[in-house]
Design an enzyme around this catalytic site. Sequence first.
Site, PDB file in Angstrom:
ATOM      1  CB  CYS A 120       3.374   0.973 -22.720  1.00  0.00           C
ATOM      2  SG  CYS A 120       4.047   1.087 -21.057  1.00  0.00           S
ATOM      3  CG  HIS A 262       1.852  -2.870 -23.483  1.00  0.00           C
ATOM      4  ND1 HIS A 262       3.166  -3.077 -23.120  1.00  0.00           N
ATOM      5  CD2 HIS A 262       1.307  -2.102 -22.496  1.00  0.00           C
ATOM      6  CE1 HIS A 262       3.400  -2.451 -21.978  1.00  0.00           C
ATOM      7  NE2 HIS A 262       2.289  -1.859 -21.577  1.00  0.00           N
ATOM      8  CG  ASN A 292       3.993  -2.579 -18.344  1.00  0.00           C
ATOM      9  OD1 ASN A 292       4.782  -2.390 -19.273  1.00  0.00           O
ATOM     10  ND2 ASN A 292       2.897  -1.868 -18.200  1.00  0.00           N
TER      11      ASN A 292
HETATM   12  N1  COA Z   1      -0.314  -4.554  -2.668  1.00  0.00           N
HETATM   13  C1  COA Z   1      -1.395  -4.517  -1.876  1.00  0.00           C
HETATM   14  N2  COA Z   1      -2.325  -3.552  -1.992  1.00  0.00           N
HETATM   15  C2  COA Z   1      -2.155  -2.624  -2.946  1.00  0.00           C
HETATM   16  C3  COA Z   1      -1.049  -2.617  -3.805  1.00  0.00           C
HETATM   17  C4  COA Z   1      -0.105  -3.650  -3.643  1.00  0.00           C
HETATM   18  N3  COA Z   1       0.990  -3.745  -4.424  1.00  0.00           N
HETATM   19  N4  COA Z   1      -1.165  -1.584  -4.662  1.00  0.00           N
HETATM   20  C5  COA Z   1      -2.310  -0.944  -4.338  1.00  0.00           C
HETATM   21  N5  COA Z   1      -2.902  -1.570  -3.295  1.00  0.00           N
HETATM   22  C6  COA Z   1      -4.130  -1.229  -2.614  1.00  0.00           C
HETATM   23  C7  COA Z   1      -4.612   0.159  -2.910  1.00  0.00           C
HETATM   24  O1  COA Z   1      -3.929   1.088  -2.086  1.00  0.00           O
HETATM   25  C8  COA Z   1      -6.082   0.054  -2.580  1.00  0.00           C
HETATM   26  O2  COA Z   1      -6.238   0.201  -1.201  1.00  0.00           O
HETATM   27  P1  COA Z   1      -7.481   1.027  -0.603  1.00  0.00           P
HETATM   28  O3  COA Z   1      -8.705   0.338  -1.098  1.00  0.00           O
HETATM   29  O4  COA Z   1      -7.280   0.917   0.865  1.00  0.00           O
HETATM   30  O5  COA Z   1      -7.324   2.416  -1.142  1.00  0.00           O
HETATM   31  C9  COA Z   1      -6.417  -1.390  -2.921  1.00  0.00           C
HETATM   32  O6  COA Z   1      -5.165  -2.085  -3.058  1.00  0.00           O
HETATM   33  C10 COA Z   1      -7.194  -1.552  -4.195  1.00  0.00           C
HETATM   34  O7  COA Z   1      -6.575  -0.749  -5.149  1.00  0.00           O
HETATM   35  P2  COA Z   1      -7.205  -0.655  -6.551  1.00  0.00           P
HETATM   36  O8  COA Z   1      -6.553   0.458  -7.298  1.00  0.00           O
HETATM   37  O9  COA Z   1      -8.686  -0.690  -6.438  1.00  0.00           O
HETATM   38  O10 COA Z   1      -6.751  -2.050  -7.159  1.00  0.00           O
HETATM   39  P3  COA Z   1      -7.037  -2.548  -8.585  1.00  0.00           P
HETATM   40  O11 COA Z   1      -7.824  -3.804  -8.513  1.00  0.00           O
HETATM   41  O12 COA Z   1      -7.527  -1.477  -9.494  1.00  0.00           O
HETATM   42  O13 COA Z   1      -5.570  -2.922  -9.077  1.00  0.00           O
HETATM   43  C11 COA Z   1      -3.812  -2.030 -10.418  1.00  0.00           C
HETATM   44  C12 COA Z   1      -4.563  -1.922  -9.129  1.00  0.00           C
HETATM   45  C13 COA Z   1      -2.751  -0.952 -10.493  1.00  0.00           C
HETATM   46  C14 COA Z   1      -3.158  -3.396 -10.503  1.00  0.00           C
HETATM   47  C15 COA Z   1      -4.845  -1.886 -11.566  1.00  0.00           C
HETATM   48  O14 COA Z   1      -5.555  -0.676 -11.417  1.00  0.00           O
HETATM   49  C16 COA Z   1      -4.194  -1.911 -12.890  1.00  0.00           C
HETATM   50  O15 COA Z   1      -3.761  -2.962 -13.334  1.00  0.00           O
HETATM   51  N6  COA Z   1      -4.144  -0.778 -13.631  1.00  0.00           N
HETATM   52  C17 COA Z   1      -3.524  -0.691 -14.902  1.00  0.00           C
HETATM   53  C18 COA Z   1      -2.051  -0.618 -14.697  1.00  0.00           C
HETATM   54  C19 COA Z   1      -1.309  -0.904 -15.966  1.00  0.00           C
HETATM   55  O16 COA Z   1      -1.334  -1.983 -16.474  1.00  0.00           O
HETATM   56  N7  COA Z   1      -0.652   0.111 -16.477  1.00  0.00           N
HETATM   57  C20 COA Z   1       0.141   0.021 -17.621  1.00  0.00           C
HETATM   58  C21 COA Z   1      -0.610   0.480 -18.801  1.00  0.00           C
HETATM   59  S1  COA Z   1       0.515   0.753 -20.105  1.00  0.00           S
END
Ligand code: COA
Length: 349
Positions: A120, A262, A292
């Site tokens: 990215c 980004h 994204n």
């Molecule tokens: N819908 C509902 N629940 C979801 C889900 C979805 N699409 N995706 C994951 N979950 C669940 C998980 O399984 C987890 O369940 P659990 O607690 O029973 O294990 C729960 O939601 C919380 O997950 P968590 O990882 O704590 O959520 P979060 O607040 O960290 O958000 C992301 C997850 C991926 C959105 C976040 O970590 C994020 O934005 N990361 C960066 C990703 C990104 O931008 N990457 C690109 C960089 S270039």
Amino acid sequence: MPTTTPSPPGSAAVLCGLAGWVPPRVVTNDELAARLDTDDAWIRTRTGIRSRHVAGPGQATSDLAVESGRLALRSAAGPPPDTVIVTTTTPDRPCPATAPLVAFRLGLSGAAAFDVGAVCTGFVYGLATAAGLIACGTARRVLLIGADTYSTIVDPLDRANAVIFGDGAGAVVLRAGEPDEPGAVGHFDLGSDGAHEDLITVAAGGSRRRGTAGEPSRTERHFAMRGKEVYRHAVTRMATSARASLGQAGLQTADLDHFVPHQANLRILHSVADDLGLPRERCVANVDAVGNTGAASIPLALADAARRGCLQAGDRLLLTAFGGGLTWGSCLLTWPAHAPCPQPERTTP
Ligand code: COA
């Protein structure tokens, strides 16, 4: 790795063309929720994303790249580019690079053409590459395209990633010009940390994972990301890189008119803006409509902001990216006098 801005006359890279293109098919959160264990409220709260565009069957990264490249060339007056750079994580094939085909399809056969891979962060690395080629006189005019079709590597049944990523392409034309003229890019900060290469991966498809142990599993073939850790790295690295670029230029956050990060997800963008002490309204964001889009996200966000009339001649912009590798990068850009962005043939919703 700090780099210095080229300063000899005629050796700066100056923005003179810009366009974004997304495939017509829109996938809303509700559509994803109909087939995955998720819902619109979770997606919007955690990522700020409402919808994303997805390539049609058989539509490859080069197809998107060609569309954005054609529009960017149309927006730029002047001779054809002598160099075409495509930055992508989803090339048409492992071999050859995607750029020569894109150049050919744009009528630019004979131009130097190669791919840049920095996940990215690819667009900022591509800008630095283009600026370097112009600075040393190897290129006079560069078409740089960021294009990705994440729908081809994200497991459609993986709710964590399927909600985040979208497909798209954005392109800029850069010409040789003066370092102090509007449109000039410079003050690059680029960096990487391969110790964390496992945070964002596609395990199979390269030289590491060969067929000795049978066919790659479904998991190995698809995009994998450790979201929480990526989130923390993204905020820290982007803020640090942004400060490094500003420091090189002797500028403060308050000197910026727009921050163009980004488009990872809205929470990351706002956290970085908060960390920098930058009002959130100065943060250019279109992640709600496109998700994204990897290497395409910064030029797509720029094109969207330009089309909406948000960028004025002389505005000071800071572009900052973060991605797998890990990689990160930033640079500064002054918005040119002649807005290089025509109405696209297809717009974001
Ligand atoms: N819908 C509902 N629940 C979801 C889900 C979805 N699409 N995706 C994951 N979950 C669940 C998980 O399984 C987890 O369940 P659990 O607690 O029973 O294990 C729960 O939601 C919380 O997950 P968590 O990882 O704590 O959520 P979060 O607040 O960290 O958000 C992301 C997850 C991926 C959105 C976040 O970590 C994020 O934005 N990361 C960066 C990703 C990104 O931008 N990457 C690109 C960089 S270039």
